[in-house]
Structure formats: structure tokens, C-alpha cells
Design an enzyme around this catalytic site. Structure first.
Site, short mmCIF file in Angstrom:
data_model
loop_
_atom_site.label_atom_id
_atom_site.label_comp_id
_atom_site.label_asym_id
_atom_site.label_seq_id
_atom_site.Cartn_x
_atom_site.Cartn_y
_atom_site.Cartn_z
N ASP A 1 0.86 -1.18 0.00
CA ASP A 1 0.00 0.00 0.00
C ASP A 1 0.89 1.23 0.00
OD1 ASP A 1 -2.17 1.97 0.71
OD2 ASP A 1 -3.30 0.14 1.08
N ASP B 1 3.49 1.94 -4.57
CA ASP B 1 2.50 2.54 -5.46
C ASP B 1 2.39 1.62 -6.66
OD1 ASP B 1 1.01 3.96 -7.28
OD2 ASP B 1 2.24 5.76 -7.24
N ASN C 1 -6.18 -5.57 -5.05
CA ASN C 1 -7.24 -4.83 -4.37
C ASN C 1 -7.02 -3.32 -4.40
OD1 ASN C 1 -9.50 -4.51 -2.30
ND2 ASN C 1 -7.75 -3.67 -1.20
N TYR D 1 -13.47 6.33 -12.55
CA TYR D 1 -13.58 5.14 -11.69
C TYR D 1 -14.42 4.06 -12.37
CZ TYR D 1 -14.39 2.30 -7.52
OH TYR D 1 -14.45 1.26 -6.62
N LYS E 1 -12.70 0.49 -13.65
CA LYS E 1 -13.18 -0.79 -13.12
C LYS E 1 -13.76 -1.66 -14.22
CE LYS E 1 -12.09 -0.46 -8.76
NZ LYS E 1 -10.95 -1.27 -8.23
#
Length: 252
Positions: free
Chosen positions: A38, A61, A88, A157, A161
Site C-alpha cells: 500500500d 505505489d 485490491n 472510476y 473498473k
């Protein structure tokens, strides 16, 4: 159904909180050697502490391809080949819904970097060793926004996705000959991190009630519900399941 991952090496990205933390805890509690990644160093340390001594944290990153290659190489040198990758890392990067004409190039790319490019870079990094061993499990975490529209109205977004879902199907066919499965979990709205808490509050009582009314089970889920589907996709029970997208959203 007893699912265990004794001796397996797992990478979970976006593990500082929310779904990533629940997924990391799920693997750690089932015997896996877990590596968590993360950009949130404080949250990453908290997750590592919760998971226990067998979990190692890496500040990363995922949108930085060179950094991804370096971290994955270090993990493989330390723990051997990666058996399971959970992509994730994602989110809206602090953005809110705005009209299309107000979106800058940087706004657009920032969301794509973590939600789509990062998924590609991570899969690209682990694929060679998975191919060599003829085994691998890649699980991508998308969103209901990738199958429909974004509740927040964020164009990048929803697009990223949806792209990740397309990438899942493409990689399933490319990597399948090496016994590598690639699947996707599309969560519904879950109050799992600071961003979703802000979204929940912004809905107000009327918006919250409307959201719940549109869910078959009439309630919100939990991060553990998402982790449970990831555990299934990563397990031997899903050995002949690939290229699939499962919505974990309480029913729509």
C-alpha cells in the site's frame, strides 16, 4: 468447506484498510505467507500487526511499474514464487463526482493508474514465475461501478473498473494454458474505509434508505464478505473457475 493456504505465498495490494485488510487477515489466519502492499504506511503497519509475524509489509505505489517489478522480485527472492495475487488497490483518490468538462487529464490518469494500470503491472510481474511453476491464482477486486455506473458519478472510476473486468477475462485466456486462473470480485457498496464512510454520510437518510431498498437482502455487507469470495477463488475448490466476475453485493 475448509479452505487453507499453508505454505502459499500471497500478495495483497491496497492492504492498509478495508477490503485489503480483511483479505490479508483471511489468508494469514489460514496459514499463508502474506505480503501486503500500500502507499499508506501507517495503515499498512496496522494491518501487518493484526495479521501477525508471518506477514510482511511493502510500501508500494502499484501505478509505478518499476517499483512493482522491484518489490515483486524482492518478495520472490525472500519467499519463493508467488502463488496468489490479489489486486485490491484502487479507489477514487479523494475525488468526487463532477461534470465531464471539469475533469483534468491528471484527475483521469490518477484513478486509472491505481485501478487499472496497477492491476496490469502486478499481474505482469508475477506471471513469469507462475508460468514456470504452472500454477497461479490472480484475483482482481473491481466494483459494481464496473458493471453499471458509479454511485459517486466519477467517470474515470467506472471506466477503470470496467477495464479491469475486461483485463480479467483477457488474462484468464492468456494465462490459462499455464494453469493460472484469473477471476474478479465486484463488491457492492460496503462501509469499509474513510472514503465509503464519507459517501455514506453524504447520502443522507433518504439516500441511505434508497440504497438499502435496492439491495435484495436489505442490508449492507462487510469487508469479510468480500474476503470470503477471494478465499474461494484462491482455493482448490475454484481450480476450474477462471475469467469470472462475481458480484458480492447482497443481490441486485
Amino acid at each position: 468447506m475448509n479452505i487453507g493456504f499453508d505454505g502459499k505465498t500471497v500478495i495483497v495490494t491496497g492492504a492498509a484498510h478495508g477490503f485489503g485488510r480483511a483479505i490479508a487477515l483471511g489468508f494469514a489466519s489460514r496459514g499463508a505467507n502474506v505480503h501486503i502492499c500500500d502507499v499508506n504506511e501507517a495503515g499498512l503497519k496496522e494491518t501487518a500487526t493484526l495479521c501477525g509475524a508471518g506477514t510482511l509489509a511493502h510500501l508500494l505505489d502499484v501505478g509505478d511499474r518499476a517499483a512493482v517489478q522491484t518489490v515483486v522480485a524482492a518478495i520472490e527472492a525472500q519467499s519463493g514464487a508467488v502463488d496468489i495475487l490479489v489486486n485490491n488497490a484502487g479507489g477514487v483518490r479523494g475525488q468526487v463526482g463532477r461534470p465531464i468538462e471539469e475533469i483534468s487529464e491528471e484527475d483521469w490518469h490518477t484513478i486509472f493508474d491505481v485501478n487499472l494500470s496497477g492491476t496490469f503491472f502486478m499481474a505482469q510481474a508475477v506471471a513469469p514465475s507462475m508460468k514456470q511453476r504452472k500454477f497461479g491464482r490472480i484475483i482482481n477486486i473491481s466494483s459494481g461501478a464496473g458493471l453499471g455506473i458509479s454511485l459517486t458519478g466519477i467517470q474515470a472510476y467506472a471506466s477503470a473498473k470496467a477495464g479491469q473486468i475486461g483485463l480479467t477475462r483477457q488474462l484468464a485466456h492468456e494465462l490459462g494454458p499455464w494453469n493460472i486462473t484469473v477471476n474478479n470480485v465486484a463488491p457492492g457498496f460496503v462501509r469499509s474505509n474513510p472514503s465509503t464512510e464519507k459517501q455514506w454520510e453524504a447520502m443522507g437518510e433518504e439516500g441511505q434508505a434508497k440504497l438499502l431498498q435496492n439491495i435484495a437482502l436489505k442490508r449492507l455487507g462487510h469487508a469479510d464478505d468480500i474476503a470470503a469470495m477471494v478465499m474461494f477463488f484462491a482455493s482448490d475448490f475454484a481450480g476450474w473457475v477462471s475469467g469470472q466476475v462475481i458480484s458480492v453485493d447482497g443481490g441486485k
